[in-house]
Design a protein around this motif. Structure first.
Motif, mmCIF file in Angstrom:
data_model
loop_
_atom_site.group_PDB
_atom_site.id
_atom_site.type_symbol
_atom_site.label_atom_id
_atom_site.label_comp_id
_atom_site.label_asym_id
_atom_site.label_seq_id
_atom_site.Cartn_x
_atom_site.Cartn_y
_atom_site.Cartn_z
ATOM 1 N N GLY A 87 0.830 -1.208 0.000
ATOM 2 C CA GLY A 87 0.000 0.000 0.000
ATOM 3 C C GLY A 87 0.861 1.254 0.000
ATOM 4 N N THR A 88 0.371 2.290 -0.670
ATOM 5 C CA THR A 88 1.167 3.529 -0.736
ATOM 6 C C THR A 88 1.242 4.251 0.613
ATOM 7 O OG1 THR A 88 -0.789 4.775 -1.430
ATOM 8 C CG2 THR A 88 0.668 3.981 -3.182
ATOM 9 N N ASP A 89 0.246 4.016 1.481
ATOM 10 C CA ASP A 89 0.183 4.807 2.725
ATOM 11 C C ASP A 89 1.426 4.661 3.601
ATOM 12 O OD1 ASP A 89 -2.311 5.643 1.950
ATOM 13 O OD2 ASP A 89 -3.426 4.437 3.408
ATOM 14 N N THR A 90 1.946 3.441 3.689
ATOM 15 C CA THR A 90 3.120 3.237 4.558
ATOM 16 C C THR A 90 4.268 2.551 3.813
ATOM 17 O OG1 THR A 90 2.425 1.079 5.444
ATOM 18 C CG2 THR A 90 1.601 3.028 6.595
ATOM 19 N N ILE A 91 4.245 2.627 2.495
ATOM 20 C CA ILE A 91 5.305 1.976 1.715
ATOM 21 C C ILE A 91 6.682 2.541 2.101
ATOM 22 C CG2 ILE A 91 5.244 3.567 -0.275
ATOM 23 C CD1 ILE A 91 5.411 1.160 -2.131
ATOM 24 N N GLU A 92 6.708 3.853 2.400
ATOM 25 C CA GLU A 92 8.005 4.468 2.709
ATOM 26 C C GLU A 92 8.572 3.942 4.033
ATOM 27 O OE1 GLU A 92 5.617 7.996 2.425
ATOM 28 O OE2 GLU A 92 6.583 8.847 4.182
ATOM 29 N N ASP A 93 7.686 3.607 4.964
ATOM 30 C CA ASP A 93 8.151 3.054 6.247
ATOM 31 C C ASP A 93 8.773 1.672 6.027
ATOM 32 O OD1 ASP A 93 5.925 4.854 6.453
ATOM 33 O OD2 ASP A 93 5.733 4.385 8.575
ATOM 34 N N SER A 94 8.031 0.823 5.268
ATOM 35 C CA SER A 94 8.505 -0.555 5.073
ATOM 36 C C SER A 94 9.793 -0.579 4.258
ATOM 37 C CB SER A 94 7.422 -1.388 4.375
ATOM 38 O OG SER A 94 6.269 -1.421 5.174
ATOM 39 N N ALA A 95 9.847 0.257 3.226
ATOM 40 C CA ALA A 95 11.059 0.299 2.399
ATOM 41 C C ALA A 95 12.250 0.757 3.244
ATOM 42 C CB ALA A 95 10.843 1.234 1.208
ATOM 43 N N PHE A 96 12.031 1.740 4.097
ATOM 44 C CA PHE A 96 13.098 2.251 4.967
ATOM 45 C C PHE A 96 13.563 1.168 5.940
ATOM 46 C CE2 PHE A 96 14.363 4.719 8.839
ATOM 47 C CZ PHE A 96 15.419 5.428 8.287
ATOM 48 N N PHE A 97 12.600 0.437 6.500
ATOM 49 C CA PHE A 97 12.957 -0.618 7.448
ATOM 50 C C PHE A 97 13.843 -1.664 6.776
ATOM 51 C CE2 PHE A 97 12.361 -4.372 10.070
ATOM 52 C CZ PHE A 97 12.464 -3.843 11.343
ATOM 53 N N LEU A 98 13.486 -2.040 5.556
ATOM 54 C CA LEU A 98 14.312 -3.024 4.843
ATOM 55 C C LEU A 98 15.670 -2.434 4.463
ATOM 56 C CD1 LEU A 98 11.865 -4.837 4.950
ATOM 57 C CD2 LEU A 98 12.250 -5.412 2.551
ATOM 58 N N GLU A 99 15.684 -1.151 4.137
ATOM 59 C CA GLU A 99 16.971 -0.517 3.825
ATOM 60 C C GLU A 99 17.917 -0.608 5.034
ATOM 61 O OE1 GLU A 99 18.558 0.559 1.317
ATOM 62 O OE2 GLU A 99 20.152 1.680 2.289
ATOM 63 N N LEU A 100 17.347 -0.522 6.229
ATOM 64 C CA LEU A 100 18.173 -0.566 7.445
ATOM 65 C C LEU A 100 18.577 -1.987 7.841
ATOM 66 C CD1 LEU A 100 16.334 2.019 9.743
ATOM 67 C CD2 LEU A 100 18.423 2.380 8.425
ATOM 68 N N THR A 101 17.870 -2.981 7.349
ATOM 69 C CA THR A 101 18.091 -4.341 7.875
ATOM 70 C C THR A 101 18.560 -5.369 6.839
ATOM 71 O OG1 THR A 101 15.704 -4.735 7.616
ATOM 72 C CG2 THR A 101 16.468 -4.153 9.818
ATOM 73 N N ILE A 102 18.542 -5.027 5.574
ATOM 74 C CA ILE A 102 18.957 -6.010 4.553
ATOM 75 C C ILE A 102 20.289 -5.595 3.951
ATOM 76 C CG2 ILE A 102 18.369 -7.141 2.361
ATOM 77 C CD1 ILE A 102 16.491 -7.934 4.662
ATOM 78 N N LEU A 103 21.230 -6.528 4.026
ATOM 79 C CA LEU A 103 22.562 -6.277 3.466
ATOM 80 C C LEU A 103 22.739 -7.205 2.270
ATOM 81 C CD1 LEU A 103 25.115 -4.646 4.078
ATOM 82 C CD2 LEU A 103 25.918 -6.554 5.469
ATOM 83 N N ASP A 104 22.384 -6.728 1.104
ATOM 84 C CA ASP A 104 22.501 -7.551 -0.108
ATOM 85 C C ASP A 104 22.538 -6.570 -1.279
ATOM 86 O OD1 ASP A 104 21.640 -10.793 -0.717
ATOM 87 O OD2 ASP A 104 21.707 -9.399 -2.404
ATOM 88 N N SER A 105 23.397 -6.851 -2.244
ATOM 89 C CA SER A 105 23.544 -5.873 -3.335
ATOM 90 C C SER A 105 22.407 -5.973 -4.354
ATOM 91 C CB SER A 105 24.881 -6.103 -4.049
ATOM 92 O OG SER A 105 24.893 -7.406 -4.599
#
Ligand code: DAS
Length: 326
Positions: A87-105
């Motif tokens: 959903g667009t409403d909180t997509i930025e939160d989820s994307a940010f969370f994965l940016e902080l926790t996933i280490l893969d190129s």
């Protein structure tokens, strides 16, 4: 052919109108793929139906599961990239969370739609197609978690929903887009990635965001302190200033080892200790508040929560916030 996994989580992209004409969850990940003509010529797809709900349901527990799911998928080295529909409403939160926790190129692309799947001109299929093009493109590697809608490619760090209904809704303010999915080819301009990564924790600490408003006192902060908050984010005015009566609550929180992050209700720019009147940002800095470095309130809540799994020292958490961008 390259292999791409599509993780369907829900959102308007996976909704249709019910009998009353209102949008409700209705479409599976497989059906989302089938709605995009020619998509199977881009890659071989595997579908993970993670959830099918509006993104207001994507609570921290779900984010921990989503991050673990992405990590599991990437164990398979044959996977070129992952698309996450959301959903667009909180997509930025989820994307940010994965940016902080996933280490893969390999690329992780979040996409969504403003118009549901029963609209004749839903933006979902085109957005999925563009996400697939990004997922198989070698140049998309090492660019951090991306959000792509309406041809534009954004970094998870700064992207923000700006319009409640228009398909041209996302913006990264001063930071701009990192790429563009044009009809002939993809263009990549730069990348914006977090310099700091976290292990995926087992639990997510309670962090409460509070909106500053003129005339407020400290009672909301006191309520949070007395009801189990482990961290507080205050969305302040301008450079990071709050109503004078909020100082007492902020001091009380910090004295009780509850870190307080100051963000701004302005969409661009940093908070900085430049005012020393009562409630001014310089005084808040002196009390020990953490300044958000331009990270939004919603994202600061997630970053503070992850930081609290490591430390509750305000100075150490400030270093973490600084290192996201520097
Ligand atoms: N229904 C909202 C959501 O799930 C909006 C959307 O997806 O566009 O976030």
């Amino acid at each position: 052919m390259k292999k791409v996994v599509i993780v369907a989580t829900g959102g308007t992209i996976a909704m249709k109108k019910d009998k009353s004409g209102k949008s409700i969850p209705a479409v599976s990940g497989e059906e989302l793929l089938d709605s995009v003509p020619g998509i199977r010529e881009i890659a071989d797809f595997e579908v993970v139906n993670f959830s099918n709900f509006a993104s207001c349901n994507m609570k921290p527990e779900n984010l921990l599961k989503l991050a673990n799911k992405v990590k599991d998928i990437f164990i398979n080295k044959d996977i070129s990239g992952i698309i996450i529909t959301h959903g667009t409403d909180t997509i930025e939160d989820s994307a940010f969370f994965l940016e902080l926790t996933i280490l893969d190129s390999r690329p992780i692309i979040f996409t969504a739609a403003q118009r549901d799947a029963s609209e004749f001109d839903s933006d979902g299929p085109r957005n999925i197609r563009n996400a697939a093009r990004i997922a198989v493109d070698e140049r998309a590697k090492n660019r951090g978690v991306m959000v792509s809608l309406n041809e534009k490619i954004f970094s998870a760090l700064y992207v923000n929903k700006k319009h409640t209904s228009n398909v041209e809704t996302f913006s990264s303010g001063d930071m701009g887009i990192i790429g563009y999915a044009d009809i002939d080819r993809l263009l990549f301009y730069n990348s914006q990635k977090s310099k700091f990564k976290f292990d995926i924790p087992d639990n997510f600490p309670t962090v409460i965001p509070i909106l500053a408003y003129t005339g407020m006192d400290s009672s909301i902060v006191e309520f949070c302190i007395n009801n189990g908050a482990k961290g507080i984010v205050i969305e302040a005015f301008g450079r990071g200033n709050v109503p004078p009566e909020l100082e007492d609550g902020i001091i009380m929180a910090i004295e009780r080892q509850i870190p307080v992050v100051i963000t701004s209700r302005c969409h661009s720019g940093r908070v900085l200790p430049v005012y020393s009147y009562k409630g001014g940002s310089s005084r808040l800095k002196d009390f020990g508040c953490i300044f958000s470095e331009g990270i939004s309130t919603a994202k600061s809540r997630l970053l503070l929560g992850l930081a609290l799994t490591k430390t509750n020292s305000c100075s150490k958490i400030q270093k973490i916030f600084n290192s996201i961008i520097s």
